[in-house]
Design a protein around this motif. Structure first.
Motif, mmCIF file in Angstrom:
data_model
loop_
_atom_site.group_PDB
_atom_site.id
_atom_site.type_symbol
_atom_site.label_atom_id
_atom_site.label_comp_id
_atom_site.label_asym_id
_atom_site.label_seq_id
_atom_site.Cartn_x
_atom_site.Cartn_y
_atom_site.Cartn_z
ATOM 1 N N HIS A 359 21.997 33.746 44.638
ATOM 2 C CA HIS A 359 21.234 34.451 43.587
ATOM 3 C C HIS A 359 19.855 33.930 43.170
ATOM 4 C CE1 HIS A 359 20.746 37.417 40.479
ATOM 5 N NE2 HIS A 359 20.813 36.608 39.626
ATOM 6 N N HIS A 360 20.151 32.631 42.873
ATOM 7 C CA HIS A 360 18.849 32.248 42.221
ATOM 8 C C HIS A 360 17.918 31.742 43.583
ATOM 9 C CE1 HIS A 360 21.040 30.682 38.496
ATOM 10 N NE2 HIS A 360 20.767 31.792 38.207
ATOM 11 N N GLU A 361 18.222 31.316 44.590
ATOM 12 C CA GLU A 361 17.468 31.248 45.977
ATOM 13 C C GLU A 361 16.665 32.479 45.981
ATOM 14 O OE1 GLU A 361 16.087 28.316 47.242
ATOM 15 O OE2 GLU A 361 18.174 27.663 47.715
ATOM 16 N N ASN A 362 17.286 33.708 45.867
ATOM 17 C CA ASN A 362 16.483 34.637 46.251
ATOM 18 C C ASN A 362 15.879 35.198 45.179
ATOM 19 O OD1 ASN A 362 18.100 34.735 48.547
ATOM 20 N ND2 ASN A 362 19.612 36.326 48.130
ATOM 21 N N GLU A 363 15.967 35.095 43.662
ATOM 22 C CA GLU A 363 15.216 35.368 42.864
ATOM 23 C C GLU A 363 13.900 34.376 43.101
ATOM 24 O OE1 GLU A 363 16.591 35.143 38.454
ATOM 25 O OE2 GLU A 363 18.291 34.977 39.325
ATOM 26 N N ILE A 364 14.094 33.240 43.376
ATOM 27 C CA ILE A 364 12.680 32.401 43.471
ATOM 28 C C ILE A 364 11.937 32.900 44.828
ATOM 29 C CG2 ILE A 364 11.872 30.293 44.389
ATOM 30 C CD1 ILE A 364 14.257 28.728 43.151
ATOM 31 N N ALA A 365 12.764 33.511 45.885
ATOM 32 C CA ALA A 365 11.926 34.138 46.851
ATOM 33 C C ALA A 365 10.929 35.326 46.488
ATOM 34 C CB ALA A 365 13.094 34.480 47.938
ATOM 35 N N GLN A 366 11.860 36.090 45.776
ATOM 36 C CA GLN A 366 11.127 37.656 45.295
ATOM 37 C C GLN A 366 10.102 37.325 44.149
ATOM 38 O OE1 GLN A 366 15.366 39.905 44.949
ATOM 39 N NE2 GLN A 366 14.821 38.699 43.395
ATOM 40 N N SER A 367 10.273 36.521 43.336
ATOM 41 C CA SER A 367 9.464 36.117 42.247
ATOM 42 C C SER A 367 8.088 35.427 42.495
ATOM 43 C CB SER A 367 10.010 35.614 41.153
ATOM 44 O OG SER A 367 11.062 36.394 40.285
ATOM 45 N N THR A 368 8.094 34.194 43.343
ATOM 46 C CA THR A 368 7.063 33.558 43.860
ATOM 47 C C THR A 368 6.151 34.498 44.924
ATOM 48 O OG1 THR A 368 8.430 32.489 45.375
ATOM 49 C CG2 THR A 368 8.100 31.227 43.436
ATOM 50 N N CYS A 369 6.921 35.262 45.613
ATOM 51 C CA CYS A 369 6.149 36.006 46.837
ATOM 52 C C CYS A 369 5.392 37.297 46.035
ATOM 53 C CB CYS A 369 6.862 36.593 47.806
ATOM 54 S SG CYS A 369 7.501 35.268 48.887
ATOM 55 N N THR A 370 6.046 37.486 44.772
ATOM 56 C CA THR A 370 5.274 38.352 44.179
ATOM 57 C C THR A 370 4.125 38.026 43.266
ATOM 58 O OG1 THR A 370 7.290 40.125 43.907
ATOM 59 C CG2 THR A 370 5.716 40.474 42.068
ATOM 60 N N HIS A 371 4.381 36.900 42.351
ATOM 61 C CA HIS A 371 3.395 36.504 41.393
ATOM 62 C C HIS A 371 2.661 35.252 42.078
ATOM 63 C CE1 HIS A 371 5.276 39.134 38.843
ATOM 64 N NE2 HIS A 371 6.556 38.583 38.974
ATOM 65 N N GLY A 372 2.906 34.633 43.258
ATOM 66 C CA GLY A 372 2.234 33.698 43.833
ATOM 67 C C GLY A 372 2.805 32.372 43.589
ATOM 68 N N PRO A 373 2.285 31.198 44.080
ATOM 69 C CA PRO A 373 2.732 29.575 44.037
ATOM 70 C C PRO A 373 2.718 29.474 42.524
ATOM 71 C CG PRO A 373 1.277 29.883 45.725
ATOM 72 C CD PRO A 373 1.176 31.250 44.947
ATOM 73 N N GLY A 374 3.495 28.629 42.028
ATOM 74 C CA GLY A 374 3.753 27.989 40.549
ATOM 75 C C GLY A 374 4.212 29.069 39.652
ATOM 76 N N ALA A 375 4.563 30.219 40.018
ATOM 77 C CA ALA A 375 5.488 31.269 39.354
ATOM 78 C C ALA A 375 6.564 30.845 39.281
ATOM 79 C CB ALA A 375 5.134 32.689 39.653
ATOM 80 N N PHE A 376 7.304 32.104 38.155
ATOM 81 C CA PHE A 376 8.829 32.029 38.075
ATOM 82 C C PHE A 376 9.042 30.626 37.253
ATOM 83 C CE2 PHE A 376 13.315 32.956 39.436
ATOM 84 C CZ PHE A 376 13.337 33.940 38.650
ATOM 85 N N ALA A 377 10.559 30.308 37.421
ATOM 86 C CA ALA A 377 10.947 29.211 36.408
ATOM 87 C C ALA A 377 10.302 27.657 36.765
ATOM 88 C CB ALA A 377 12.520 29.215 36.513
#
Length: 585
Positions: A359-377
């Motif tokens: 779950h969290h591994e996939n959240e990172i993939a979705q969010s960083t590929c949407t918003h760019g490096p350095g995004a998400f938690a």
């Protein structure tokens, strides 16, 4: 210019020199413009005391020319020296800034000691350290914006009552939420509700009940159970079904940038498009595939690819989308909702260790590929697994325990205490013995508060600095609880009124930071688990009154019979100077 007195919060006394006059003007009277938050003084005195406080040097700034200054020793004396007999000794000094005095030295009228009043140094707040899963260790917490800390925690999938494993992250991050609110001016805590999921669909088919009715009832029961454990509600609690539009928009963006693709009515994330996929769990892509239950489907380009959107049949919940009627995958929900309420980048993401992958591994993939490096938690916190009496909790083993079941046998505060007795990052073995020990520990703390019932404290007492420091050490709740026990022991022994008030305030303030000790002591002792077939509180009070009358009449046989009758129902009587109190055993 002469130095200006700096604002301080509270003056403190220190042995020094007797009261005197400076430059022919009287010393500043007590309290003269010397109030908390805005302290000033016309007399720029400073004091340097010897380590034994027997010799004191009083000094003052002097302006001796254009742009230059000197620091002059005005007087040096020991205790008992007469001010009129002090001969000033002048010397040249550098331009170092001395420690300012609140006002010139005075003699303590109560003790006769020679004193000066100086500003009290402001205590630096402790630095919060947390175990960051991504960095593989304990690190100092540095928020993106110290004026506004943002926290996201994965919430429940609402298809059944919460079990004790579900309760652990709720309580862990409840303590973190309380601590962050104490350390920072504003905290936004988001915990979602997953109300679209195949487990919910299966439950609807099993029971024949509408999905909306199941999710509404289960959400209500979840709130009731967590409230009984003392958990605060999050700042925001978004429901997945209210954010389908945001999920569709995120998926469209991932397709446009080549990180996702459509296949047979599904939309899947292309794991190969993210080179550092797996960095949270610390495993390679092949290791993750081998260690997980990966759905084998002909429409996948790669076995590791995961679903962002899937088609719905007529009897399944669904929403219109560019890829046809369907519903979101589980992982996309949290990416969309965290961005909606916390922004593309926020401070802490929390959950159980079982969520690290996928779950969290996939959240990172979705969010960083949407918003760019350095995004998400920026930080990732995960609580350890929970077992029951040494075994994995399972319905097949007969050790599946819901919070609702436990609340029928023990107070919610005891359940919370038991959870916090183990460090959140470690595995927790839930046992009946541990629950009894937690309840006995609360008896000990509430006994100390009962003994100090006559001691007045502020409505919102602050926790001790030591307890705050313990929680700032990666939420060290076992150490914080040990400090509560130490404080309770000291309170039981204290006789000085001021000391008792301080200790009671520390106990209540520390308890509040942990979500404990919020009840009146009598309510704790007389409440406990449900009375069941035992006597009510009113019946117990009537028997206590009858026992008192029997003792007055020297009918000790009847008095003993009443005590035995109550003891048979688990009611313990305690006779003291203020009368008889009781508690459920």
């Amino acid at each position: 210019m002469e130095p200006v007195m700096e604002p301080v919060m509270e003056p403190v006394m220190e042995p020094g020199l007797a009261s005197h006059e400076c430059d022919g003007a009287p010393a500043c009277p007590p309290g003269d413009r010397a109030r908390s938050g805005a302290i000033t003084c016309d007399h720029p005195w400073v004091c340097t005391a010897s380590t034994d406080h027997k010799t004191v040097t009083i000094q003052k700034w002097h302006r001796i020319g254009r742009g230059s200054r000197r620091f002059a020793t005005e007087a040096t004396a020991g205790d008992g020296a007469r001010p009129g007999g002090i001969r000033p000794v002048l010397r040249r000094g550098g331009c170092r800034r001395p420690e300012p005095l609140l006002r010139p030295p005075v003699r303590d009228g109560k003790t006769g000691a020679l004193c000066v009043i100086r500003p009290k140094a402001a205590a630096m707040p402790p630095t919060l350290h947390i175990h960051d899963t991504l960095r593989r260790g304990k690190v100092p917490f540095e928020p993106l914006d110290p004026a506004h800390v943002r926290l996201y925690v994965c919430g429940p999938t609402v298809y059944d009552r919460a079990h004790i494993g579900n309760a652990r992250p709720v309580l862990v991050f409840d303590v973190l939420f309380r601590l962050l609110r104490r350390l920072y001016p504003r905290v936004t805590y988001v915990r979602n509700i997953t109300d679209v999921d195949d487990k919910i669909n299966a439950r609807a088919q099993e029971t024949g009940r509408p999905i909306a009715a199941i999710t509404a009832e289960t959400t209500r029961l979840f709130h009731e159970d967590m409230g009984a454990l003392g958990a605060l509600p999050p700042t925001v609690e978004p429901r997945a079904t209210d954010h389908i539009t945001q999920m569709i928009a995120m998926i469209e963006g991932l397709i446009a940038t080549g990180h996702a693709y459509e296949a047979e009515g599904h939309v899947l994330f292309a794991v190969a498009s993210m080179p550092d996929y797996g960095r949270l769990s610390g495993r390679s892509r092949d290791e993750l595939i081998a260690g997980a239950r990966v759905e084998v489907a002909p429409y996948k380009r790669d076995p590791a690819d995961f679903v962002l959107w899937k088609p719905s049949t007529e009897d399944q919940p669904g929403w219109d989308s560019p890829w046809g009627r369907g519903r979101p995958g589980w992982h996309i929900e949290c990416s969309a909702m965290s961005a909606e309420y916390l922004g593309p980048a926020f401070d802490i993401h929390g959950g159980g260790q079982d969520l690290i992958f996928p779950h969290h591994e996939n959240e990172i993939a979705q969010s960083t590929c949407t918003h760019g490096p350095g995004a998400f938690a920026r930080y990732w916190m995960h609580n350890g697994f929970l077992m029951v009496e040494g075994d994995k909790m399972s319905k097949s083993l007969g050790n599946f325990v819901t919070v609702h079941d436990l609340l029928g046998r023990a107070p919610g505060e005891a359940i919370r205490m038991c959870m916090l007795s183990t460090h959140y990052h470690q595995p927790l073995d839930w046992t009946e013995a541990g629950l009894r020990q937690a309840r006995a520990g609360l008896d000990r703390l509430y006994t100390a508060l009962r003994g100090a019932a006559d001691v007045a404290v502020p409505d919102d007492p602050a926790p001790s600095a030591a307890l705050v420091a313990a929680l700032c050490d990666d939420l060290n709740t076992p150490r914080a609880l040990a400090l509560l026990y130490e404080t309770a022991g000291a309170l039981n022994k204290a006789t000085d009124a001021a000391e008792r008030a301080r200790l009671k305030g520390d106990l209540l303030g520390g308890g509040a930071l942990l979500g404990l000790l919020g009840q009146d002591p009598e309510a704790w002792f007389q409440g406990g688990a449900d009375a069941g077939d035992g006597p009510t509180a009113e019946a117990i009070e009537a028997l206590i009154a009858e026992r008192k009358a029997a003792r007055t009449a020297k009918d000790f046989a009847r008095a003993d019979a009443i005590r035995d009758e109550l003891a048979a129902h688990g009611i313990v009587l305690e006779d003291g100077p203020q009368g008889t109190t009781w508690k459920r055993g």
